[in-house]
Design a protein around this motif. Structure first.
Motif, PDB file in Angstrom:
ATOM      1  N   VAL A  54       0.841  -1.196   0.000  1.00 41.55           N
ATOM      2  CA  VAL A  54       0.000   0.000   0.000  1.00 41.55           C
ATOM      3  C   VAL A  54       0.881   1.253   0.000  1.00 41.55           C
ATOM      4  CG1 VAL A  54      -1.728   1.318   1.275  1.00 41.55           C
ATOM      5  CG2 VAL A  54      -1.861  -1.182   1.213  1.00 41.55           C
ATOM      6  N   GLY A  55       0.614   2.173  -0.934  1.00 36.86           N
ATOM      7  CA  GLY A  55       1.332   3.444  -0.961  1.00 36.86           C
ATOM      8  C   GLY A  55       2.783   3.336  -1.371  1.00 36.86           C
ATOM      9  N   ILE A  56       3.212   2.214  -1.919  1.00 40.11           N
ATOM     10  CA  ILE A  56       4.607   2.039  -2.304  1.00 40.11           C
ATOM     11  C   ILE A  56       4.958   2.937  -3.494  1.00 40.11           C
ATOM     12  CG2 ILE A  56       4.173   0.172  -3.943  1.00 40.11           C
ATOM     13  CD1 ILE A  56       6.722  -1.193  -2.879  1.00 40.11           C
ATOM     14  N   ASN A  57       6.200   3.377  -3.543  1.00 39.12           N
ATOM     15  CA  ASN A  57       6.679   4.183  -4.660  1.00 39.12           C
ATOM     16  C   ASN A  57       7.569   3.315  -5.541  1.00 39.12           C
ATOM     17  OD1 ASN A  57       7.758   5.996  -6.470  1.00 39.12           O
ATOM     18  ND2 ASN A  57       8.731   7.311  -4.944  1.00 39.12           N
ATOM     19  N   LEU A  58       7.032   2.902  -6.689  1.00 40.48           N
ATOM     20  CA  LEU A  58       7.780   2.103  -7.663  1.00 40.48           C
ATOM     21  C   LEU A  58       7.862   2.850  -8.991  1.00 40.48           C
ATOM     22  CD1 LEU A  58       6.277  -1.402  -6.853  1.00 40.48           C
ATOM     23  CD2 LEU A  58       8.690  -0.784  -6.636  1.00 40.48           C
ATOM     24  N   LYS A  59       7.915   4.149  -8.902  1.00 42.12           N
ATOM     25  CA  LYS A  59       7.946   4.981 -10.096  1.00 42.12           C
ATOM     26  C   LYS A  59       9.190   4.667 -10.928  1.00 42.12           C
ATOM     27  CE  LYS A  59       7.263   9.805 -11.441  1.00 42.12           C
ATOM     28  NZ  LYS A  59       7.070  11.189 -10.917  1.00 42.12           N
ATOM     29  N   GLY A  60       8.975   4.323 -12.193  1.00 44.54           N
ATOM     30  CA  GLY A  60      10.090   4.033 -13.081  1.00 44.54           C
ATOM     31  C   GLY A  60      10.795   2.716 -12.817  1.00 44.54           C
ATOM     32  N   ALA A  61      10.207   1.846 -11.998  1.00 47.80           N
ATOM     33  CA  ALA A  61      10.853   0.579 -11.634  1.00 47.80           C
ATOM     34  C   ALA A  61      10.798  -0.427 -12.787  1.00 47.80           C
ATOM     35  CB  ALA A  61      10.174  -0.016 -10.407  1.00 47.80           C
ATOM     36  N   ASN A  62      11.775  -1.338 -12.791  1.00 51.85           N
ATOM     37  CA  ASN A  62      11.797  -2.428 -13.764  1.00 51.85           C
ATOM     38  C   ASN A  62      11.230  -3.675 -13.097  1.00 51.85           C
ATOM     39  OD1 ASN A  62      12.295  -4.430 -15.616  1.00 51.85           O
ATOM     40  ND2 ASN A  62      14.516  -4.176 -15.664  1.00 51.85           N
ATOM     41  N   LEU A  63      10.010  -4.036 -13.501  1.00 52.04           N
ATOM     42  CA  LEU A  63       9.329  -5.210 -12.949  1.00 52.04           C
ATOM     43  C   LEU A  63       8.919  -6.162 -14.072  1.00 52.04           C
ATOM     44  CD1 LEU A  63       7.205  -3.228 -10.380  1.00 52.04           C
ATOM     45  CD2 LEU A  63       8.728  -5.096  -9.740  1.00 52.04           C
ATOM     46  N   ARG A  64       9.691  -6.155 -15.133  1.00 51.61           N
ATOM     47  CA  ARG A  64       9.381  -7.014 -16.271  1.00 51.61           C
ATOM     48  C   ARG A  64       9.348  -8.483 -15.841  1.00 51.61           C
ATOM     49  NH1 ARG A  64      10.452  -4.819 -21.462  1.00 51.61           N
ATOM     50  NH2 ARG A  64      11.137  -6.870 -22.188  1.00 51.61           N
ATOM     51  N   TRP A  65       8.320  -9.218 -16.330  1.00 52.26           N
ATOM     52  CA  TRP A  65       8.171 -10.651 -16.107  1.00 52.26           C
ATOM     53  C   TRP A  65       8.120 -11.010 -14.608  1.00 52.26           C
ATOM     54  CZ3 TRP A  65       6.787 -12.172 -20.647  1.00 52.26           C
ATOM     55  CH2 TRP A  65       7.337 -11.572 -21.779  1.00 52.26           C
ATOM     56  N   SER A  66       7.626 -10.096 -13.813  1.00 45.99           N
ATOM     57  CA  SER A  66       7.501 -10.354 -12.372  1.00 45.99           C
ATOM     58  C   SER A  66       6.120 -10.921 -12.047  1.00 45.99           C
ATOM     59  CB  SER A  66       7.726  -9.057 -11.585  1.00 45.99           C
ATOM     60  OG  SER A  66       6.800  -8.061 -11.987  1.00 45.99           O
ATOM     61  N   ASN A  67       5.960 -11.375 -10.809  1.00 49.37           N
ATOM     62  CA  ASN A  67       4.688 -11.925 -10.350  1.00 49.37           C
ATOM     63  C   ASN A  67       4.213 -11.115  -9.151  1.00 49.37           C
ATOM     64  OD1 ASN A  67       2.493 -13.370  -9.460  1.00 49.37           O
ATOM     65  ND2 ASN A  67       3.540 -15.340  -9.340  1.00 49.37           N
ATOM     66  N   LEU A  68       3.121 -10.359  -9.347  1.00 45.74           N
ATOM     67  CA  LEU A  68       2.530  -9.568  -8.272  1.00 45.74           C
ATOM     68  C   LEU A  68       1.083  -9.980  -8.025  1.00 45.74           C
ATOM     69  CD1 LEU A  68       4.768  -7.585  -9.745  1.00 45.74           C
ATOM     70  CD2 LEU A  68       3.804  -5.891  -8.224  1.00 45.74           C
ATOM     71  N   SER A  69       0.759 -11.201  -8.361  1.00 44.38           N
ATOM     72  CA  SER A  69      -0.618 -11.676  -8.203  1.00 44.38           C
ATOM     73  C   SER A  69      -1.075 -11.586  -6.746  1.00 44.38           C
ATOM     74  CB  SER A  69      -0.744 -13.126  -8.685  1.00 44.38           C
ATOM     75  OG  SER A  69      -0.555 -13.216 -10.072  1.00 44.38           O
TER      76      SER A  69
END
Length: 202
Positions: A54-69
């Motif tokens: 909640v409220g995390i700052n991931l601006k511009g992050a590289n999360l390619r092929w990740s799992n956030l289910s």
């Protein structure tokens, strides 16, 4: 309106932690990354399923092929983040900021985008089946070849740059003009089942 803003600030501040790029793994191990400051971090291919963010700052992050289910990303900022090909089934993006996010080819089945700012976003070839797009801002977003079957929507704001063939926004709701709604008729579903690889082998 003023009370809504105050409530939002109080709620987000309640989730603030001293979590940053140096120590985020400690919070990840606890399954609680609420309020982490991780702009531009490289988390490509990581498994963050079910994590509270909640409220995390991931601006511009590289999360390619990740799992956030199943992760909770309410009020998060993922502007300009790259989640190409990621798995985000049942992920909650309620009131998150997703400006210029790249979700091309991602699995977003049953994801919740209620009240989300999803402007200038890339959702080409994304699987959005049964996702929730209520009160979402879609200005200039691209949905070319996206799968919108069963999507739940209403009060959509803005005009997307592209939509899949036969799909339009009428009175703030996404519908397939051929079907008259977002849900395919039973005969379409039956044809898909009959033409599946499993059935063709029988």
């Amino acid at each position: 309106m003023r009370y809504s803003i105050i409530f939002f600030l109080i709620t987000v501040s309640a989730y603030t932690q001293d979590c940053n790029e140096k120590n985020w793994k400690d919070y990840f191990d606890r399954g609680n990354m609420n309020g982490c400051e991780l702009p531009s971090i490289n988390l490509s291919g990581i498994n963050l399923s079910g994590v509270e963010m909640v409220g995390i700052n991931l601006k511009g992050a590289n999360l390619r092929w990740s799992n956030l289910s199943g992760s909770n990303l309410k009020w998060a900022d993922l502007s300009m983040a790259d989640l190409t090909g990621s798995t985000l089934v049942n992920t909650d993006f309620t009131q998150a900021t997703l400006k210029k996010i790249n979700l091309e080819g991602s699995n977003l089945r049953k994801a919740i985008f209620a009240g989300t700012i999803l402007t200038d976003a890339n959702l080409k070839f994304a699987d959005l089946r049964s996702s929730n797009l209520y009160w979402v801002h879609l200005t200039n977003s691209e949905f070319f070849k996206a799968d919108l079957r069963g999507v739940i929507s209403g009060n959509i704001e803005g005009v997307p740059k592209s939509l899949p063939a036969d799909w339009v926004i009428k009175y703030g709701t996404l519908i397939n003009e051929e079907w008259g709604s977002s849900n395919p008729p039973d005969k379409v579903l039956l044809n898909e089942q009959n033409n599946s690889p499993i059935n063709r082998q029988n």
